[in-house]
Design an enzyme around this catalytic site. Structure first.
Site, mmCIF file in Angstrom:
data_model
loop_
_atom_site.group_PDB
_atom_site.id
_atom_site.type_symbol
_atom_site.label_atom_id
_atom_site.label_comp_id
_atom_site.label_asym_id
_atom_site.label_seq_id
_atom_site.Cartn_x
_atom_site.Cartn_y
_atom_site.Cartn_z
ATOM 1 N N LYS A 79 3.332 5.695 2.891
ATOM 2 C CA LYS A 79 2.666 5.098 4.053
ATOM 3 C C LYS A 79 3.086 5.891 5.286
ATOM 4 C CE LYS A 79 2.091 0.496 6.200
ATOM 5 N NZ LYS A 79 2.518 -0.913 6.143
ATOM 6 N N SER A 154 -1.290 -4.046 6.020
ATOM 7 C CA SER A 154 -1.467 -2.764 6.670
ATOM 8 C C SER A 154 -1.291 -1.565 5.737
ATOM 9 C CB SER A 154 -0.478 -2.651 7.832
ATOM 10 O OG SER A 154 0.848 -2.677 7.343
ATOM 11 N N SER A 178 2.151 -6.939 4.175
ATOM 12 C CA SER A 178 1.450 -5.658 4.247
ATOM 13 C C SER A 178 1.490 -4.810 2.979
ATOM 14 C CB SER A 178 1.995 -4.825 5.411
ATOM 15 O OG SER A 178 1.456 -5.295 6.622
#
Lengths: 488, 484
Positions: A79, A154, A178
């Site tokens: 990420k 996210s 997330s």
């Protein structure tokens, strides 16, 4: 496709048995990435050259008959709020568009040490603030199961990339769901470990008391293998725990007999529609048939969790994001003086959702409001922890839906409050610092839907065991997104 | 000025002391002073994304020690908080500090102003990180086109010591600051190098009518770094506030800054403009639990503090004044003790240290910390006087010689032939010569003017270049003169 769709064990044995070279394997994943990216857009940056260089090193080891570790030579994604030296760490924000970290995050280093080949950085909501990955400053990411839909957020890029087999697994971060919510939307396994189990050093903080790095993978076993590599005490993170790390694969037994699983009734509130409740109930039946004891329980303070969570998360975010001021790195706006420079830099560099949270967070910490908001939220947090202590005195683990919805369409989530509500089932585990795992539970109108297991502190092993048993006795994880059927 | 008499000053001080750790408080960077700009930095103290603080345990040890030295209660539970404000010298735009649970509370420091002893209350002492330093392209911030930031100082461990508003005169304030720094230096908390900015003072001061119980409105003047600035600043501020009050105006509660060049305080911001720091607990640092064992361990390492040392020196027969002077700096106090190990006449030692050696050091802009005359050398020198090997007068010359060459006193005496003449035969000759060439003094003495012998002794000393043993010369002269 047959090659890259394999589990980590499968890929590993292909390398060891010299059925494929690491370079060929890496190229196969790169090819898949090139095939999918025009439609998925999970990546923000790729590191193909370094990946191939590392692959060649692994090939040399294999040629010399040296042993290789379970993750060695296998492609991973990070990420884009996890620092990796030499390539951009943007956090999906214009603020850090040009920012290149000077150092590796501890998890990056641990993956590198385990021989992982990082293919690139994955898209996210700007500064991990959102549940759709649409607030990324660069582009949205599309759900491999339905390209008109969001992958969740996210860690949307991390989930989509695993789901589309662009990487073998990925790391994400989970502040309020997330990792788990995008895992649910994209039909993959997502673990948020216990707070303190995995170092946060080098992961750009949005709410330090809630953030935790975790893993998105195709299978439970894959997930446990990656946790083996990244978990453990880090002297650079004072909140990381010194306890010994077990080999998580040893928990992977196909047996839930006698385990007591609590099902908090608050997880079946009006937010959860009947068709989704059915998926979860069916999963519960399956586990019951396999010998688990299923019982309804209650987390009475859960109704306050969302409000408390957003107050704490925003308060911390307002402070964590203060360092982005244009003085030392990142975006710097033109201005006539210092204050104007601060203002313009932040006005230009941050997107709408980030600004909203900074403003709300600043407000709840302001003198005169601190007691009413921040302090009260902390008290609620304590009550929620106590709720969990209560139920965990009776149950080995809790089970419920990961989130109320399946993936919405791109552009559908315009009301911020409705988006915040999407985290309602995932937030409590962050507030209490508990480990929580989302695994594919079934499908609703062709879209994956996840169920969430929440465990006691440091009880990731038991979550893996329950999830593994469920996985072995169902075939949801064998389903392949539409996109993959198309590209191959 | 007479109206000033009507007012009483009320003053409290916040002192920032840089603690003497080897590395910064939340990262591994060196704390060495005077290095090239931004050479003592790392991703952590630069506030780069993803970095986390790791507490330097030595900073906690020193804070505990400081608290004990200031008679504070050491907290069993203490934690860090974030103080949020935007300024470029603050790399994260928040300062990691301590808000509601400081490590030390409720202590005191005894001061002595002209023989009057008084306890000044210590409200609290807390740990925090220092900020970086702005480097302006021009002379001052207002005349500069641009400014850079040097983050070498960012993350240096500070202890902020907050006093009660217990001081009533400028002398008391200065005595408190001197006393505080003395204690910090003695306990090894800080090197207390004021000229390097390792101690900084914020002065809170207000006036009230004498006899009044209530405090007046105060001002806070920030960032003073010398006793003389504090004194001048206070005198200015008292005068300014007194004039305001006399003319019926109000003192505004505000933060002021001291302009050293002009010798005035200037308004920086009013109370209304005071920033809202939005303190909240630092989530990246777990609270610190300090048990008795930890405190006892620190206590065991506590050296003798100035107050105890003064009492000990007085018990050796020194005056209060001598004790105060000898303990003024840790270096002087240590020097005294080291010399005392080899020479046990405390009073003589004190006289020499405070007299000749101090003067010598002062002329050469030197201090006891880096005195070229080692304490052992001074002790040897004084022992030689005591034994009658040299006279006090010769000793002064020898002291200077030690200072200049570093040689030991015995060697200097031997090389220069400065040893005292105690050989009666040798002295007898000179005594007879002096008697025969000074008939007037001889007859004066014999006529009853006993003082006249002093002149004759002087003549013998002169003839021997001061090396004659004065006692022996006296004895020989008296014998001779009574015979004639």
């Amino acid at each position: 496709m047959k090659t890259i769709n394999k589990s980590l064990d499968g890929l590993h044995s292909m390398l060891v048995n010299k059925e494929i070279s690491c370079t060929e394997l890496t190229k196969a994943f790169i090819k898949q990435m090139h095939c999918c990216e025009p439609r998925i857009q999970a990546f923000l940056a790729t590191s193909e050259d370094t990946a191939l260089m590392r692959a060649a090193e692994v090939d040399k080891k294999i040629a010399n008959n040296e042993s290789i570790g379970p993750l060695e030579g296998l492609p991973a994604g990070l990420k884009d709020n996890i620092c990796m030296q030499g390539i951009p760490t943007t956090c999906g924000s214009h603020m850090l568009e040009s920012f290149i970290s000077l150092y590796d995050a501890t998890v990056t280093k641990r993956l590198k040490d385990a021989g992982a080949i990082v293919l690139g950085k994955l898209n996210l909501d700007e500064f991990a603030m959102g549940s759709t990955t649409e607030s990324s400053a660069f582009h949205p990411t599309y759900n491999p199961w339905d390209l008109e839909r969001v992958p969740g957020g996210s860690s949307g890029g991390s989930a989509a990339a695993v789901s589309a087999c662009e990487v073998a697994y990925s790391l994400g971060s989970d502040t309020g769901g997330s990792i788990r919510q995008p895992a649910s939307f994209c039909g993959v396994v997502g673990l948020k470990p216990t707070y303190g189990r995995v170092s946060r050093y080098g992961v750009v903080a949005v709410a330090s008391s809630l953030d935790q790095v975790g893993i998105l993978s195709k299978t439970v076993r894959d997930n446990a293998q990656v946790l083996n590599a990244i978990a453990g005490y880090d002297p650079q993170d004072s909140t990381s725990i010194t306890a010994n790390i077990p080999d998580y694969t040893q928990f992977l037994e196909n047996n839930v007999k006698g385990l007591k699983i609590g099902v908090p009734k608050e997880f079946f509130s009006q937010e959860l529609t009947t068709d989704k409740a059915e998926v979860i109930n069916k999963a519960l039946e399956t586990l019951e048939q396999l010998g688990a004891e299923i019982e309804e329980c209650s987390l009475p303070h859960m109704k306050y969790a969302m409000a408390a969570y957003y107050i704490i998360a925003m308060a911390e975010a307002s402070s964590e994001l203060a360092c982005f001021d244009g003085v030392r790195y990142g975006h710097r706006a033109e201005a006539n003086d210092m204050i104007e420079m601060f203002k313009n830099t932040r006005a230009e560099g941050f997107g709408q959702e980030v600004k909203r949270r900074i403003m709300l967070g600043t407000y709840v910490l302001s003198s005169g409001h601190y007691e009413d908001y921040y302090l009260k939220a902390q008290k609620v947090r304590t009550l929620i922890k106590e709720d969990f202590n209560q139920v965990f005195s009776k149950y080995d683990a809790l089970l419920g839906p990961t989130n109320p919805q399946t993936a919405p369409k791109i552009g559908e989530s315009s009301d911020p409050l409705a988006v915040y509500l999407e985290d309602i089932f995932t937030i409590p585990a962050n507030l209490a610092g508990l480990p929580a795992l989302s695994i594919p539970a079934g499908f609703v109108q062709g879209l994956p839907f996840g169920m969430q297991l929440i465990g006691k502190h440091f009880d990731e092993g038991l979550l893996y065991r329950i999830a593994y048993t469920f996985e072995q006795n169902t075939d949801h994880h064998h389903q392949v997104p539409v996109l993959l059927r198309e590209v191959n | 000025m007479s109206y000033r008499e009507q007012y009483e000053m009320v003053c409290g001080v916040e002192t920032h002391v840089e603690m003497a750790t080897k590395t910064k408080i939340f990262c591994g960077c060196s704390t060495e002073f005077g290095q090239g700009q931004n050479t003592q930095v790392c991703p952590g103290c630069l506030g780069l994304p993803g970095t986390l603080p790791v507490l330097n345990r030595e900073a906690v040890n020193l804070a505990i020690k400081a608290g004990l030295a200031l008679n504070c209660k050491i907290a069993e539970f203490t934690k860090f908080d974030r103080k949020n404000y935007f300024y470029p010298d603050l790399s994260k735009n928040y300062q990691t500090s301590q808000f509601d649970r400081p490590i030390c509370e409720n202590g005191w420091l005894e001061i002595n102003v002209a023989g009057e002893k008084k306890r000044i209350g210590i409200t609290r002492a807390h740990m925090e990180e220092d900020a970086g330093k702005l480097v302006h392209s021009g002379e001052t911030i207002t005349t500069s086109n641009s400014s850079g930031v040097d983050y070498n100082r960012a993350g240096m461990p500070l202890l902020e010591i907050v006093s009660e508003p217990d001081m009533r005169t400028v002398d008391e304030v200065v005595a408190y600051l001197e006393g505080l720094i003395q204690v910090m230096e003695y306990a090894g908390i800080s090197d207390c190098k004021l000229e390097q900015g390792s101690v900084r003072f914020d002065i809170n001061v207000s006036l009230r009518k004498r006899g009044s119980k209530e405090f007046g409105t105060r001002t806070e003047t920030k960032n003073l770094n010398s006793f003389s600035s504090v004194r001048r600043c206070l005198e200015y501020e008292i005068e300014r506030q007194a004039e305001l009050l006399e003319s019926g105006e109000e003192v505004i509660q505000e933060t002021r800054t001291w302009d050293e060049g002009k010798g005035v305080t200037l308004s920086l911001r009013s109370k209304e403009d005071a920033p809202d720091y939005r303190y909240f607990p630092e989530p990246n640092l777990p609270p610190i639990l300090i048990d008795k064992e930890w405190v006892e361990k620190i206590k065991a390492t506590m050296p003798e503090l100035p107050m105890a040392k003064r009492e000990r020196l007085e018990s050796l027969g020194l005056s209060e004044y001598d004790a105060v002077v000898l303990t003024a700096t840790k270096a002087m106090g240590d020097y005294f003790d080291q010399a005392l190990e080899k020479f046990d006449d405390a009073k003589t030692l004190a006289n020499w240290m405070m007299g000749d050696l101090s003067a010598l050091l002062k002329t050469n802009l030197c201090s006891f910390a880096d005195s070229p005359v080692a304490p052992q050398q001074l002790a040897t020198l004084l022992t030689l006087i005591q034994k009658g090997n040299i006279s006090g007068k010769i000793a002064k010359t020898v002291l200077e010689e030690i200072y200049n060459t570093g040689k030991n006193p015995e060697i200097i005496i031997k090389e220069k032939g400065l040893a005292q003449i105690s050989d009666e035969c040798q002295l007898e000759k000179i005594v007879l010569e002096v008697i025969s060439s000074n008939p007037k003094s001889v007859s004066d003495y014999q006529a009853g003017k006993k003082n006249a012998i002093g002149f004759l002794v002087g003549q013998v000393m002169k003839a021997t270049k001061g090396q004659a043993n004065p006692g022996l010369v006296n004895k020989l002269l008296k014998e001779r003169l009574s015979k004639e």
